[in-house]
Scaffold this active site. Structure first.
Site, PDB file in Angstrom:
ATOM      1  N   HIS A   1       3.865  -2.236   3.190  1.00 41.25           N
ATOM      2  CA  HIS A   1       3.937  -0.925   2.537  1.00 41.25           C
ATOM      3  C   HIS A   1       5.252  -0.817   1.759  1.00 41.25           C
ATOM      4  O   HIS A   1       6.268  -1.377   2.188  1.00 41.25           O
ATOM      5  CB  HIS A   1       3.847   0.205   3.569  1.00 41.25           C
ATOM      6  CG  HIS A   1       2.503   0.290   4.218  1.00 41.25           C
ATOM      7  ND1 HIS A   1       2.128  -0.541   5.253  1.00 41.25           N
ATOM      8  CD2 HIS A   1       1.430   1.105   3.987  1.00 41.25           C
ATOM      9  CE1 HIS A   1       0.884  -0.251   5.620  1.00 41.25           C
ATOM     10  NE2 HIS A   1       0.442   0.742   4.868  1.00 41.25           N
TER      11      HIS A   1
ATOM     12  N   ASP B   1       0.815  -1.214   0.000  1.00 44.40           N
ATOM     13  CA  ASP B   1       0.000   0.000   0.000  1.00 44.40           C
ATOM     14  C   ASP B   1       0.849   1.264   0.000  1.00 44.40           C
ATOM     15  O   ASP B   1       1.992   1.268   0.463  1.00 44.40           O
ATOM     16  CB  ASP B   1      -0.890   0.038   1.250  1.00 44.40           C
ATOM     17  CG  ASP B   1      -2.072  -0.906   1.167  1.00 44.40           C
ATOM     18  OD1 ASP B   1      -2.135  -1.698   0.209  1.00 44.40           O
ATOM     19  OD2 ASP B   1      -2.921  -0.853   2.069  1.00 44.40           O
TER      20      ASP B   1
END
Length: 257
Positions: free
Chosen positions: A216, A75
């Site tokens: 991430h 993400d």
């Protein structure tokens, strides 16, 4: 199934029942207050859990998968660290899905993940995204889609809401945009801590066939944990496959002519 609609109908019925009873006997105002407070608490709790399917259906894993296959998702990129993530994925022959923020695509258009899937993670990733109305959410999704679709073979189908929070406005927006919500069931928490051992141990304790890992691609500690995890995967005979393959869903839809 506990959904926003079912819970709302139940509590509206409960409040109407109290109002009816109040016609025959005095009921303390505090009963109304407590019921509304419980209602709001249930809404807040389930809205913050993407796996609850409270507002929208979210695909968080494949419970039917029996082989040692999992999917990796990242993400908040693209960022300069995305390049290091891509290099590691290539080294370990692993596929991933990158949920990109629109404004970051504009800043780093050269770092869109070639050979991997991409999905929509909103344009702004605002802390107030949960409070946007449906029209504003639609604009954000469409703007990010248009940026991503310069690099894809079709219309973006996957969406991951910021912070994994869903709301009635997001549900109404998705009814128009028709995105599929992709969640996770293995959350690394690498966005909240830089402790690599904590992140790594949290992931490997939760790994199981059909799982979707959330990481991430925006920080060095996440890159370092990723390499540890890919080594663990290799040593334990797991295979990292695409989210498409794991969920049997298409990441891109061909435009209807």
């Amino acid at each position: 199934m506990i959904t926003h609609k079912n819970i709302s109908l139940f509590f509206i019925f409960l409040l109407l029942l109290l109002l009816l009873l109040n016609l025959y006997t005095a009921i303390s105002f505090w009963w109304f207050f407590v019921i509304i407070l419980i209602w709001l608490g249930i809404n807040a709790f389930n809205s913050s859990r993407i796996s609850s399917n409270y507002h929208v259906k979210a695909y968080c894993n494949n419970p039917l998968e029996t082989e040692k296959k999992i999917a990796l998702t990242f993400d908040d990129g693209p960022s300069p660290y995305t390049l290091e993530v891509l290099a590691l994925l290539k080294k370990y022959n692993a596929k991933a899905t990158f949920f990109c923020i629109g404004k970051n695509i504009e800043e780093h258009p050269e770092i869109i993940a070639e050979g991997h899937l991409v999905g929509n993670h909103s344009y702004s990733h605002s802390k107030f995204f949960d409070f946007y109305n449906a029209k504003k959410i639609i604009r954000e999704l469409q703007k990010t889609d248009s940026l991503l679709e310069e690099f894809t073979s079709g219309k973006i189908n996957f969406f991951r809401p910021p912070y994994g929070v869903t709301t009635p406005s997001i549900r109404r927006a998705l009814q128009l945009t028709e995105h599929k919500v992709i969640g996770w069931n293995i959350r690394s928490l690498d966005g909240g801590t830089k402790n690599q051992n904590l992140i790594f141990n949290r992931i490997i304790k939760r790994v199981s066939p059909g799982g979707i890992v959330l990481l991430h691609d925006t920080a060095l500690h996440s890159v370092l944990v990723l390499e540890q995890f890919l080594q663990f995967i290799e040593q334990n005979n797991y295979t990292v496959i695409s989210t498409e393959e794991l969920l049997n869903l298409k990441a891109y839809e061909m435009e209807r002519g």
